[in-house]
Scaffold this motif. Structure first.
Motif, PDB file in Angstrom:
ATOM      1  N   SER B  10       0.754  -1.108  -0.072  1.00  0.00           N
ATOM      2  CA  SER B  10       0.129   0.175   0.037  1.00  0.00           C
ATOM      3  C   SER B  10       0.888   1.368  -0.072  1.00  0.00           C
ATOM      4  N   ASN B  11       0.417   2.331  -0.487  1.00  0.00           N
ATOM      5  CA  ASN B  11       1.272   3.640  -0.522  1.00  0.00           C
ATOM      6  C   ASN B  11       0.381   4.411   0.746  1.00  0.00           C
ATOM      7  N   VAL B  12      -0.062   3.707   1.754  1.00  0.00           N
ATOM      8  CA  VAL B  12      -0.624   4.485   2.987  1.00  0.00           C
ATOM      9  C   VAL B  12      -1.875   4.782   2.880  1.00  0.00           C
ATOM     10  N   ASN B  13      -2.102   5.512   1.697  1.00  0.00           N
ATOM     11  CA  ASN B  13      -3.730   5.888   1.215  1.00  0.00           C
ATOM     12  C   ASN B  13      -4.637   4.660   0.968  1.00  0.00           C
ATOM     13  N   VAL B  14      -4.794   3.853   1.952  1.00  0.00           N
ATOM     14  CA  VAL B  14      -5.334   2.719   1.603  1.00  0.00           C
ATOM     15  C   VAL B  14      -6.787   3.028   1.234  1.00  0.00           C
ATOM     16  N   PHE B  15      -7.374   1.904   0.677  1.00  0.00           N
ATOM     17  CA  PHE B  15      -8.808   1.370   0.035  1.00  0.00           C
ATOM     18  C   PHE B  15      -9.405   2.636  -0.713  1.00  0.00           C
ATOM     19  N   ARG B  16      -8.862   3.418  -1.275  1.00  0.00           N
ATOM     20  CA  ARG B  16      -9.341   4.266  -2.413  1.00  0.00           C
ATOM     21  C   ARG B  16      -8.822   4.230  -3.390  1.00  0.00           C
ATOM     22  N   LYS B  17      -9.307   4.420  -4.635  1.00  0.00           N
ATOM     23  CA  LYS B  17      -9.010   5.054  -6.008  1.00  0.00           C
ATOM     24  C   LYS B  17      -8.126   3.780  -6.837  1.00  0.00           C
ATOM     25  N   ASP B 236      -6.143  -2.637  21.338  1.00  0.00           N
ATOM     26  CA  ASP B 236      -7.270  -3.617  20.802  1.00  0.00           C
ATOM     27  C   ASP B 236      -8.158  -2.893  19.814  1.00  0.00           C
ATOM     28  N   GLN B 237      -8.713  -1.688  20.452  1.00  0.00           N
ATOM     29  CA  GLN B 237      -9.667  -0.852  19.715  1.00  0.00           C
ATOM     30  C   GLN B 237      -9.359  -0.820  17.999  1.00  0.00           C
ATOM     31  N   GLU B 238      -7.959  -0.325  17.788  1.00  0.00           N
ATOM     32  CA  GLU B 238      -7.300  -0.200  16.698  1.00  0.00           C
ATOM     33  C   GLU B 238      -7.244  -1.602  15.856  1.00  0.00           C
ATOM     34  N   ILE B 239      -6.997  -2.661  16.621  1.00  0.00           N
ATOM     35  CA  ILE B 239      -6.936  -3.962  15.828  1.00  0.00           C
ATOM     36  C   ILE B 239      -8.420  -4.215  15.334  1.00  0.00           C
ATOM     37  N   ILE B 240      -9.229  -3.948  16.113  1.00  0.00           N
ATOM     38  CA  ILE B 240     -10.932  -4.207  15.974  1.00  0.00           C
ATOM     39  C   ILE B 240     -11.125  -3.381  14.656  1.00  0.00           C
ATOM     40  N   GLU B 241     -10.717  -2.193  14.479  1.00  0.00           N
ATOM     41  CA  GLU B 241     -10.977  -1.224  13.530  1.00  0.00           C
ATOM     42  C   GLU B 241     -10.398  -1.792  12.139  1.00  0.00           C
ATOM     43  N   ALA B 242      -9.068  -2.347  12.119  1.00  0.00           N
ATOM     44  CA  ALA B 242      -8.381  -2.593  11.025  1.00  0.00           C
ATOM     45  C   ALA B 242      -8.982  -4.034  10.456  1.00  0.00           C
ATOM     46  N   THR B 243      -9.527  -5.032  11.656  1.00  0.00           N
ATOM     47  CA  THR B 243     -10.106  -6.181  11.115  1.00  0.00           C
ATOM     48  C   THR B 243     -11.377  -5.580  10.310  1.00  0.00           C
ATOM     49  N   LYS B 244     -12.477  -4.898  10.636  1.00  0.00           N
ATOM     50  CA  LYS B 244     -13.627  -4.380  10.129  1.00  0.00           C
ATOM     51  C   LYS B 244     -13.287  -4.006   8.550  1.00  0.00           C
ATOM     52  N   LEU B 245     -12.034  -3.202   8.576  1.00  0.00           N
ATOM     53  CA  LEU B 245     -11.693  -2.633   7.226  1.00  0.00           C
ATOM     54  C   LEU B 245     -11.371  -3.678   6.362  1.00  0.00           C
ATOM     55  N   CYS B 246     -10.803  -4.747   6.752  1.00  0.00           N
ATOM     56  CA  CYS B 246     -10.423  -5.834   5.958  1.00  0.00           C
ATOM     57  C   CYS B 246     -11.772  -6.623   5.507  1.00  0.00           C
ATOM     58  N   TYR B 247     -12.660  -6.705   6.302  1.00  0.00           N
ATOM     59  CA  TYR B 247     -14.112  -7.515   5.715  1.00  0.00           C
ATOM     60  C   TYR B 247     -14.645  -6.331   5.045  1.00  0.00           C
ATOM     61  N   LEU B 266      -2.062   2.140  10.027  1.00  0.00           N
ATOM     62  CA  LEU B 266      -3.258   3.378  10.206  1.00  0.00           C
ATOM     63  C   LEU B 266      -2.929   4.114  11.538  1.00  0.00           C
ATOM     64  N   SER B 267      -1.645   3.831  12.286  1.00  0.00           N
ATOM     65  CA  SER B 267      -1.898   4.233  13.785  1.00  0.00           C
ATOM     66  C   SER B 267      -1.064   5.558  13.427  1.00  0.00           C
ATOM     67  N   ASP B 268      -1.239   6.467  14.417  1.00  0.00           N
ATOM     68  CA  ASP B 268      -0.528   7.775  14.525  1.00  0.00           C
ATOM     69  C   ASP B 268       0.943   7.157  14.733  1.00  0.00           C
ATOM     70  N   SER B 269       1.216   6.294  15.564  1.00  0.00           N
ATOM     71  CA  SER B 269       2.765   5.798  15.747  1.00  0.00           C
ATOM     72  C   SER B 269       3.477   5.731  14.336  1.00  0.00           C
ATOM     73  N   PHE B 270       2.870   5.125  13.496  1.00  0.00           N
ATOM     74  CA  PHE B 270       3.519   5.015  12.166  1.00  0.00           C
ATOM     75  C   PHE B 270       3.330   6.157  11.453  1.00  0.00           C
ATOM     76  N   LEU B 271       2.185   6.835  11.128  1.00  0.00           N
ATOM     77  CA  LEU B 271       1.837   7.843  10.161  1.00  0.00           C
ATOM     78  C   LEU B 271       2.693   8.882  10.516  1.00  0.00           C
ATOM     79  N   ASN B 272       2.591   9.238  11.895  1.00  0.00           N
ATOM     80  CA  ASN B 272       3.197  10.452  12.349  1.00  0.00           C
ATOM     81  C   ASN B 272       4.825  10.460  12.819  1.00  0.00           C
ATOM     82  N   ASN B 273       5.385   9.023  12.600  1.00  0.00           N
ATOM     83  CA  ASN B 273       6.808   9.235  13.087  1.00  0.00           C
ATOM     84  C   ASN B 273       7.745   9.797  11.979  1.00  0.00           C
ATOM     85  N   PRO B 274       8.447  10.808  12.213  1.00  0.00           N
ATOM     86  CA  PRO B 274       9.642  11.215  11.373  1.00  0.00           C
ATOM     87  C   PRO B 274      10.446  10.339  10.648  1.00  0.00           C
ATOM     88  N   ALA B 275      10.752   9.543  11.292  1.00  0.00           N
ATOM     89  CA  ALA B 275      11.705   8.437  10.878  1.00  0.00           C
ATOM     90  C   ALA B 275      11.565   7.570   9.791  1.00  0.00           C
TER      91      ALA B 275
END
Lengths: 303, 303
Positions: B10-17, B236-247, B266-275
């Motif tokens: 993915s290019n992080v812009n998941v699920f569209r286009k 866990d709530q983030e895991i559940i949201e991601a599971t829903k997106l998969c379905y 999709l987490s802030d830890s990944f998306l907003n980590n400057p590294a």
């Protein structure tokens, strides 16, 4: 077993021994995106600028909204106010502009006509449209490109757009390929129409496969009459079992309407029909995948 | 977005286009089949004839049973008597010979030892085994073959078999590729181990991702320590949201443990980590798909 594009090519010994399945998924969760794209990108600029409209409550609406969004034109969607939430959410996800109608055909048509008059939007019928039929037919082109040994394709039938496209495309490549329709017993108008030699409409339908309740149209009926070899009808219980197999073994999210082709392949009517003993490489079109999963999430969150 | 083998690029812009996704599914519903096949087909004939044994309650057990069945040798599976029904059914589906133990590690190990003594079967550990690690690594070979532009791979971490195989394979092809582990906050032993510079074991775990509760092993820890660039922990709530997106959008059946890589992306830890700003082509390993769907079928049948 090899699986292609929400389509599944099988030697009838489904689900065992062949370690790799191969899928191509279509965004929007149903084959409808193929027809919708073809229809929308066939419009000239003047037509397109005014947008498109439909009164489908199902996957066609979401697919049309997404295809319209890709061309950056408006999609007006008339939805009966009792439509399942997951289908409404799909239309919203893909930027469709929803107008709710009463859940009667008359209210849907009146509301649609009003939108057409106000906006000049082009009506895109979910199946009785040559652009839609052609678009859906691309599924057969890709299926046969990836698995040219297929001798039989089983396709869900409702209004007939998908199976007409598949039959036209597949038989133009291989005239001897067998095209079988899969239909719920509780909405068996295509089987009755084939038997009667004319379009039969049912006064009411009763099936879990809510996407398969439409009647054949003036454009799809001649194709179904002439190019579809037979209609296999299956009970709702068989559809549910096939849907379960899709989730539990194939690991694909399919709605009951989308799993009916697998139900047909696993049915006695197919397996024990001597006329089809030579069906050794069966392609099954599995589509779409828009099921209301709220109860599943509720149960997971409650763990 | 392109998706490969229960892996998703993915290019992080998941699920569209991007209209087409491409998957390869592995039979048995989890990547575990790769390692199990490699282990079982690595045995010499004398070893193989006596069969294999494991005390996994999860996808490894089903995968081992299926791989053993393919080689036509017995697979003995010790399962705690409180294991989820869908996982037991998977072992039965693939002809595994089940012995139930008490749900304690001691009971599982005692029962396993007894089977080994009685049958001479070879123990195949679910992750702390070089044959298993190598087998799981094939997922990275295929992912990079299909999408060589991938610069970052996100992999669920539990005992570390999958991520060790992926890291070894991927970095041997492209030493600069970034390998990130995705781990539940409620079972964050890998994150703690990386921080401490040694294996940390948690006295207890608490997460919906029941496949991710194991601790790192003596063979996987050095690989995780040296080749995994970082561990992203998610709630866990983030895991559940991601599971829903998969379905709901990807249309793939994934268990929460299998969807955690998407949650991490999709987490802030990944998306907003400057590294990680230069992570433009992210491959996500989505596996496995063994979720108890009984409540879903109950609701469908009640329609």
């Amino acid at each position: 077993m090899t699986c292609v594009e929400g389509s599944c090519f099988s030697n009838v010994n489904v689900f065992r021994k062949d370690p790799i399945l191969c899928f191509l998924f279509v965004i929007s969760g149903a084959f409808k995106f193929r027809g919708a794209c073809n229809a929308i990108f066939s419009l000239n600029k003047d037509q397109a600028d005014k947008g498109v409209v439909t009164h489908s409550s199902g996957n066609h609406a979401a697919a049309l909204a997404l295809a319209a969004d890709l061309r950056d034109i408006p999609a007006y969607v008339v939805i009966p106010n009792n439509a399942p939430n997951c289908k409404i959410q799909n239309v919203i996800r893909y930027s469709g502009q929803i107008t709710y109608s009463q859940p009667t055909l008359q209210s849907r048509e009146t509301t649609t006509t009003k939108i057409m008059q106000e906006t000049g939007a082009v009506l895109i019928h979910p199946y009785n449209d040559v652009r839609i039929i052609s678009g859906q037919g691309t599924i057969a082109l890709e299926l046969l490109e990836q698995a040219p040994e297929i001798d039989t394709i089983i396709v869900p039938i409702s209004g007939g757009g998908l199976i007409s496209g598949v039959a036209l495309a597949a038989k133009s490549i291989n005239p001897s390929i067998r095209i079988l329709a899969a239909e719920p017993c509780g909405a068996n108008d295509a089987a009755l129409s084939k038997a009667a030699g004319e379009i039969v409409k049912l006064p009411e339908t009763n099936t879990i496969a809510d996407g398969l309740r439409a009647s054949l149209g003036s454009l799809t009926w001649p194709v179904v009459r002439d190019l579809v070899d037979a209609v296999i009808t299956v009970e709702d219980q068989e559809i549910i079992e096939a849907t379960k197999l899709c989730y539990e073994v194939l690991k694909v999210v399919v709605e009951p309407s989308g799993a009916i082709g697998l139900a047909a392949v696993l049915s006695d009517s197919f397996l024990n029909n001597p006329a089809w003993k030579d069906s050794n490489h069966v392609g099954i079109v599995l589509s779409g995948g828009n099921l209301d999963l709220g109860v599943l999430w509720d149960s997971i969150c409650g763990l």
